[in-house]
Design a protein around this motif. Sequence first.
Motif, PDB file in Angstrom:
ATOM      1  N   VAL A 110      -1.984  -2.103  -8.956  1.00 26.90           N
ATOM      2  CA  VAL A 110      -1.497  -3.356  -8.387  1.00 26.90           C
ATOM      3  C   VAL A 110      -0.682  -4.024  -9.496  1.00 26.90           C
ATOM      4  O   VAL A 110      -1.246  -4.551 -10.448  1.00 26.90           O
ATOM      5  N   PRO A 111       0.654  -3.984  -9.397  1.00 28.02           N
ATOM      6  CA  PRO A 111       1.495  -4.421 -10.504  1.00 28.02           C
ATOM      7  C   PRO A 111       1.502  -5.925 -10.789  1.00 28.02           C
ATOM      8  O   PRO A 111       1.913  -6.336 -11.862  1.00 28.02           O
ATOM      9  N   GLU A 112       1.062  -6.728  -9.852  1.00 26.06           N
ATOM     10  CA  GLU A 112       1.013  -8.179 -10.085  1.00 26.06           C
ATOM     11  C   GLU A 112      -0.103  -8.775  -9.245  1.00 26.06           C
ATOM     12  O   GLU A 112      -0.635  -8.127  -8.348  1.00 26.06           O
ATOM     13  N   ARG A 113      -0.470 -10.004  -9.530  1.00 26.29           N
ATOM     14  CA  ARG A 113      -1.518 -10.685  -8.762  1.00 26.29           C
ATOM     15  C   ARG A 113      -1.089 -10.739  -7.296  1.00 26.29           C
ATOM     16  O   ARG A 113       0.026 -11.157  -6.993  1.00 26.29           O
ATOM     17  N   ARG A 114      -1.975 -10.286  -6.422  1.00 21.74           N
ATOM     18  CA  ARG A 114      -1.626 -10.308  -4.999  1.00 21.74           C
ATOM     19  C   ARG A 114      -2.841 -10.005  -4.141  1.00 21.74           C
ATOM     20  O   ARG A 114      -3.849  -9.501  -4.620  1.00 21.74           O
ATOM     21  N   CYS A 115      -2.692 -10.296  -2.867  1.00 21.75           N
ATOM     22  CA  CYS A 115      -3.680  -9.915  -1.858  1.00 21.75           C
ATOM     23  C   CYS A 115      -3.186  -8.616  -1.232  1.00 21.75           C
ATOM     24  O   CYS A 115      -2.025  -8.524  -0.816  1.00 21.75           O
ATOM     25  N   VAL A 116      -4.056  -7.610  -1.215  1.00 24.91           N
ATOM     26  CA  VAL A 116      -3.659  -6.280  -0.757  1.00 24.91           C
ATOM     27  C   VAL A 116      -4.412  -5.936   0.525  1.00 24.91           C
ATOM     28  O   VAL A 116      -5.640  -5.901   0.539  1.00 24.91           O
ATOM     29  N   PRO A 117      -3.685  -5.673   1.617  1.00 24.98           N
ATOM     30  CA  PRO A 117      -4.340  -5.266   2.859  1.00 24.98           C
ATOM     31  C   PRO A 117      -4.697  -3.782   2.835  1.00 24.98           C
ATOM     32  O   PRO A 117      -3.863  -2.941   2.500  1.00 24.98           O
ATOM     33  N   LEU A 118      -5.942  -3.477   3.166  1.00 24.31           N
ATOM     34  CA  LEU A 118      -6.416  -2.099   3.214  1.00 24.31           C
ATOM     35  C   LEU A 118      -6.889  -1.761   4.621  1.00 24.31           C
ATOM     36  O   LEU A 118      -7.399  -2.636   5.330  1.00 24.31           O
ATOM     37  N   VAL A 119      -6.730  -0.514   5.006  1.00 24.30           N
ATOM     38  CA  VAL A 119      -7.298   0.008   6.243  1.00 24.30           C
ATOM     39  C   VAL A 119      -8.269   1.099   5.836  1.00 24.30           C
ATOM     40  O   VAL A 119      -7.900   2.022   5.103  1.00 24.30           O
ATOM     41  N   ILE A 120      -9.520   0.981   6.296  1.00 29.42           N
ATOM     42  CA  ILE A 120     -10.563   1.932   5.939  1.00 29.42           C
ATOM     43  C   ILE A 120     -11.076   2.571   7.217  1.00 29.42           C
ATOM     44  O   ILE A 120     -11.486   1.873   8.145  1.00 29.42           O
ATOM     45  N   THR A 121     -11.036   3.902   7.254  1.00 28.99           N
ATOM     46  CA  THR A 121     -11.492   4.626   8.444  1.00 28.99           C
ATOM     47  C   THR A 121     -12.531   5.676   8.055  1.00 28.99           C
ATOM     48  O   THR A 121     -12.480   6.238   6.966  1.00 28.99           O
ATOM     49  N   GLU A 122     -13.467   5.882   8.969  1.00 29.86           N
ATOM     50  CA  GLU A 122     -14.421   6.980   8.842  1.00 29.86           C
ATOM     51  C   GLU A 122     -14.850   7.386  10.236  1.00 29.86           C
ATOM     52  O   GLU A 122     -14.760   6.596  11.178  1.00 29.86           O
ATOM     53  N   ASP A 123     -15.270   8.631  10.369  1.00 34.70           N
ATOM     54  CA  ASP A 123     -15.631   9.166  11.675  1.00 34.70           C
ATOM     55  C   ASP A 123     -16.663   8.285  12.381  1.00 34.70           C
ATOM     56  O   ASP A 123     -17.611   7.805  11.768  1.00 34.70           O
ATOM     57  N   GLY A 124     -16.447   8.096  13.675  1.00 38.63           N
ATOM     58  CA  GLY A 124     -17.399   7.378  14.499  1.00 38.63           C
ATOM     59  C   GLY A 124     -17.323   5.869  14.400  1.00 38.63           C
ATOM     60  O   GLY A 124     -18.128   5.172  15.017  1.00 38.63           O
ATOM     61  N   MET A 125     -16.378   5.341  13.631  1.00 39.08           N
ATOM     62  CA  MET A 125     -16.255   3.891  13.482  1.00 39.08           C
ATOM     63  C   MET A 125     -14.805   3.476  13.703  1.00 39.08           C
ATOM     64  O   MET A 125     -13.888   4.225  13.349  1.00 39.08           O
ATOM     65  N   PRO A 126     -14.596   2.291  14.257  1.00 35.70           N
ATOM     66  CA  PRO A 126     -13.214   1.819  14.384  1.00 35.70           C
ATOM     67  C   PRO A 126     -12.649   1.513  12.994  1.00 35.70           C
ATOM     68  O   PRO A 126     -13.409   1.208  12.073  1.00 35.70           O
ATOM     69  N   PRO A 127     -11.341   1.592  12.826  1.00 32.68           N
ATOM     70  CA  PRO A 127     -10.754   1.262  11.526  1.00 32.68           C
ATOM     71  C   PRO A 127     -11.092  -0.174  11.127  1.00 32.68           C
ATOM     72  O   PRO A 127     -11.077  -1.078  11.957  1.00 32.68           O
ATOM     73  N   ALA A 128     -11.395  -0.369   9.857  1.00 35.42           N
ATOM     74  CA  ALA A 128     -11.658  -1.713   9.319  1.00 35.42           C
ATOM     75  C   ALA A 128     -10.419  -2.156   8.560  1.00 35.42           C
ATOM     76  O   ALA A 128      -9.911  -1.428   7.707  1.00 35.42           O
ATOM     77  N   ARG A 129      -9.937  -3.332   8.891  1.00 34.86           N
ATOM     78  CA  ARG A 129      -8.773  -3.893   8.209  1.00 34.86           C
ATOM     79  C   ARG A 129      -9.267  -5.075   7.384  1.00 34.86           C
ATOM     80  O   ARG A 129      -9.809  -6.029   7.939  1.00 34.86           O
ATOM     81  N   ILE A 130      -9.086  -4.973   6.068  1.00 31.51           N
ATOM     82  CA  ILE A 130      -9.545  -6.030   5.168  1.00 31.51           C
ATOM     83  C   ILE A 130      -8.427  -6.372   4.197  1.00 31.51           C
ATOM     84  O   ILE A 130      -7.478  -5.600   4.028  1.00 31.51           O
ATOM     85  N   THR A 131      -8.540  -7.526   3.575  1.00 33.25           N
ATOM     86  CA  THR A 131      -7.596  -7.929   2.531  1.00 33.25           C
ATOM     87  C   THR A 131      -8.404  -8.193   1.277  1.00 33.25           C
ATOM     88  O   THR A 131      -9.407  -8.902   1.303  1.00 33.25           O
ATOM     89  N   VAL A 132      -7.962  -7.606   0.163  1.00 34.45           N
ATOM     90  CA  VAL A 132      -8.663  -7.725  -1.108  1.00 34.45           C
ATOM     91  C   VAL A 132      -7.768  -8.475  -2.086  1.00 34.45           C
ATOM     92  O   VAL A 132      -6.588  -8.157  -2.225  1.00 34.45           O
ATOM     93  N   SER A 133      -8.353  -9.470  -2.763  1.00 37.78           N
ATOM     94  CA  SER A 133      -7.608 -10.220  -3.774  1.00 37.78           C
ATOM     95  C   SER A 133      -7.689  -9.515  -5.112  1.00 37.78           C
ATOM     96  O   SER A 133      -8.776  -9.245  -5.618  1.00 37.78           O
ATOM     97  N   PHE A 134      -6.532  -9.223  -5.663  1.00 40.88           N
ATOM     98  CA  PHE A 134      -6.462  -8.686  -7.012  1.00 40.88           C
ATOM     99  C   PHE A 134      -5.932  -9.814  -7.901  1.00 40.88           C
ATOM    100  O   PHE A 134      -4.729 -10.013  -8.035  1.00 40.88           O
ATOM    101  N   PHE A 135      -6.881 -10.617  -8.411  1.00 40.13           N
ATOM    102  CA  PHE A 135      -6.611 -11.685  -9.364  1.00 40.13           C
ATOM    103  C   PHE A 135      -5.757 -12.795  -8.766  1.00 40.13           C
ATOM    104  O   PHE A 135      -5.096 -13.521  -9.499  1.00 40.13           O
TER     105      PHE A 135
END
Length: 178
Positions: free
Chosen positions: A149-174
Amino acid sequence: MSAHLRLFLVTVIAGAAVAGCSSGGAGKDPAVARATATPDASTEAGRDIECTQREAHVLTTFAPAANDLVVGSISWPGLLGWASTDPAAPDGNHKIGAVVKAGKVVTVSVADGTAGLSYGQGWGYSPAPAVTFHACADADTAFIGGFHVPERRCVPLVITEDGMPPARITVSFFAGAC
């Protein structure tokens, strides 16, 4: 055990695992063969990180603490605390192990391309837009790597695993609250 102590221990163990792992050759490990064929992370859609001797990982216990980011079968120790701290790495490469429950397969992708996932010894931990973690069958698995993460920012992630709907989260990097 405090979250800071757990994060320190995961970092020390991760460093020892990386120091003791081989990074050469494209032997029988399919992840290493793929890495040799496509070492440029900017041209790949993502990568598989397997539970093999050629991939830097540590067998552990999945026991999240209050400051850990946990989504389904994956967690990052202490990551929630990064929102209110200063970046430890001025080059944008922030080391943090990803812990995946035994036998689970979890894919993490950056939704908007503003950051990269720096996991995968066979790729030299270069940033990728997506990573699929394949935990060891018989133990929770901490994979060595981190985020680019080259600069301070909020990064949206999509996390998937079998049997579960995709999770969309935002993570703060500083960057404070997102």
